[in-house]
Design a protein around this motif. Sequence first.
Motif, mmCIF file in Angstrom:
data_model
loop_
_atom_site.group_PDB
_atom_site.id
_atom_site.type_symbol
_atom_site.label_atom_id
_atom_site.label_comp_id
_atom_site.label_asym_id
_atom_site.label_seq_id
_atom_site.Cartn_x
_atom_site.Cartn_y
_atom_site.Cartn_z
ATOM 1 N N PRO A 1 22.765 2.911 8.483
ATOM 2 C CA PRO A 1 23.737 3.987 8.432
ATOM 3 C C PRO A 1 24.369 4.993 7.399
ATOM 4 O O PRO A 1 24.770 6.027 7.717
ATOM 5 N N GLU A 2 23.165 4.736 6.068
ATOM 6 C CA GLU A 2 23.630 5.826 5.319
ATOM 7 C C GLU A 2 23.321 7.291 5.893
ATOM 8 O O GLU A 2 23.410 8.716 5.934
ATOM 9 N N GLU B 1 32.897 4.926 14.718
ATOM 10 C CA GLU B 1 33.474 5.319 13.373
ATOM 11 C C GLU B 1 33.322 6.322 12.891
ATOM 12 O O GLU B 1 34.444 7.077 13.003
ATOM 13 N N LEU B 2 32.291 6.686 12.606
ATOM 14 C CA LEU B 2 32.038 8.305 12.490
ATOM 15 C C LEU B 2 32.548 9.367 13.937
ATOM 16 O O LEU B 2 32.920 9.706 13.537
ATOM 17 N N THR C 1 24.953 8.673 8.494
ATOM 18 C CA THR C 1 26.195 9.055 7.794
ATOM 19 C C THR C 1 26.453 10.642 7.541
ATOM 20 O O THR C 1 26.769 11.654 7.675
ATOM 21 N N LYS D 1 29.803 0.703 16.598
ATOM 22 C CA LYS D 1 31.013 0.428 15.544
ATOM 23 C C LYS D 1 30.770 1.191 14.702
ATOM 24 O O LYS D 1 31.336 2.428 14.953
ATOM 25 N N ARG D 2 29.426 1.736 13.917
ATOM 26 C CA ARG D 2 29.156 2.404 13.030
ATOM 27 C C ARG D 2 29.437 3.880 13.658
ATOM 28 O O ARG D 2 29.749 4.563 13.282
ATOM 29 N N GLU E 1 27.076 -4.139 16.038
ATOM 30 C CA GLU E 1 27.818 -3.715 15.255
ATOM 31 C C GLU E 1 26.889 -2.298 14.492
ATOM 32 O O GLU E 1 27.625 -0.975 14.365
ATOM 33 N N GLU E 2 25.746 -1.563 15.229
ATOM 34 C CA GLU E 2 25.111 -0.467 15.411
ATOM 35 C C GLU E 2 26.412 0.793 15.886
ATOM 36 O O GLU E 2 26.681 1.607 15.865
#
Length: 390
Positions: free
Chosen positions: A149-150, A186-187, A153, A182-183, A179-180
């Motif tokens: 995730p980092e 979100e970004l 981002t 969603k991340r 979950e992936e």
Amino acid sequence: MRGGNRVFAGLGTTIFSTMSSLAVTHGAINLGQGFPDDEGPEELRKRAAQAILDGPNQYPPAMGMPVLRQAVADHDNRFYDLGVDWEREVLVTSGATEALADCFLALLNPGDEVVLIEPFYDSYLPMVEVTGAKAVTVALEAPNWRLDPEALTRAFSDKTKLIVLNTPMNPTGKVFSEEELKRIAELALQHDAYVLLDEVYEHLVYAGSQHRTMMALPGMRDHCIRICSAGKSFSLTGWKIGYVTAAPTLLALVTKAHQFVTFTTPPALQIATAWGLGQDRTYFDDLARDLEVKRDILSKGLADVGFQVVPSQGTYFVTTDISGFGYQGSDLDFCKEITEKAGVSAIPVSAFFKPRETGEAVPQNMVRFCFSKQPAVLEESIARLKHYFS
Ligand code: PMP
Ligand code: GLN
């Protein structure tokens, strides 16, 4: 000779053509390029043949034939509850490849950035670059294809216009988790970026995994463009029928490019595909179950030969780590060697990476095999590899 376009002139032949022709030259079993080794469902082929005889055979509407656009909308509403309006939210293209090209051409300007998750399908990079946009990559971590995730981002910036998400993913066989998704969503929202969903393998998902489309996540309906393909859902890769679903204003932009790329797509194949999309869940479940058996035969066999097999959750593909063989050359050399000497061909995963600006090598230890073949063909491939490596 004045030379060609700055992006295309510098490129070689695709890895799929290269390995398929090497397989033919050496009489190797082709577990490289992804396609089934049968002719596909007879009922669809009959309907297409009949539609050629009955017509129409002149230009269909640029958006696609109403019968197929309605079938795509019904399918998307049935499987994902997306509330798709067939008249304003569905476009038919000549394969997912055309749909991808239309989206890049329609949405990108020079200086824009596009996030690509490595390893990625080979057409993305040249088609992004030809628009003058820049591809920013985030590599999944081999061998288990984890998304950090980092790192994700860090790939986004104020120039990010688009991210491409291919799930189920070629070449890794990864199905992204909720979950992936969603991340990523979100970004994308934070950066006001579009999400191009390459979901051509939506129905090729195996027990324990579930395909979810990001388009169904809260707030994402108008940010996503969803691309699928009859080639994969109906085991007819040569048909090149793609379909795009997006909110009306977004789809209108994509259609602007489509009308000058191909304008339209063969009517008989559209009519047959519409019938296919109307099949009930059992058809799609059977397709996945049949492929799952083949996945298991090849995965187990490759493990017995000594490959470190990464479990495949979807697609036609399984990836393997070849480090255990102590092979000295690149993954491409390895694939050429097994094609020529063992009589089985495969695809080097390094072909799905963006060449590093620093000149540094991309990972060379992963090889992709295609399992959409008759069980006997898969067994014979394993026997040949066992013989070669013993
Ligand atoms: N996207 C991915 C991830 C693929 O693997 C493929 C090729 N099979 C395509 C798009 C292209 O699909 P089509 O054959 O419909 O153009
Ligand atoms: N999608 C197929 C694969 O990954 C190849 C399509 C092509 O040859 N362009 O093997």
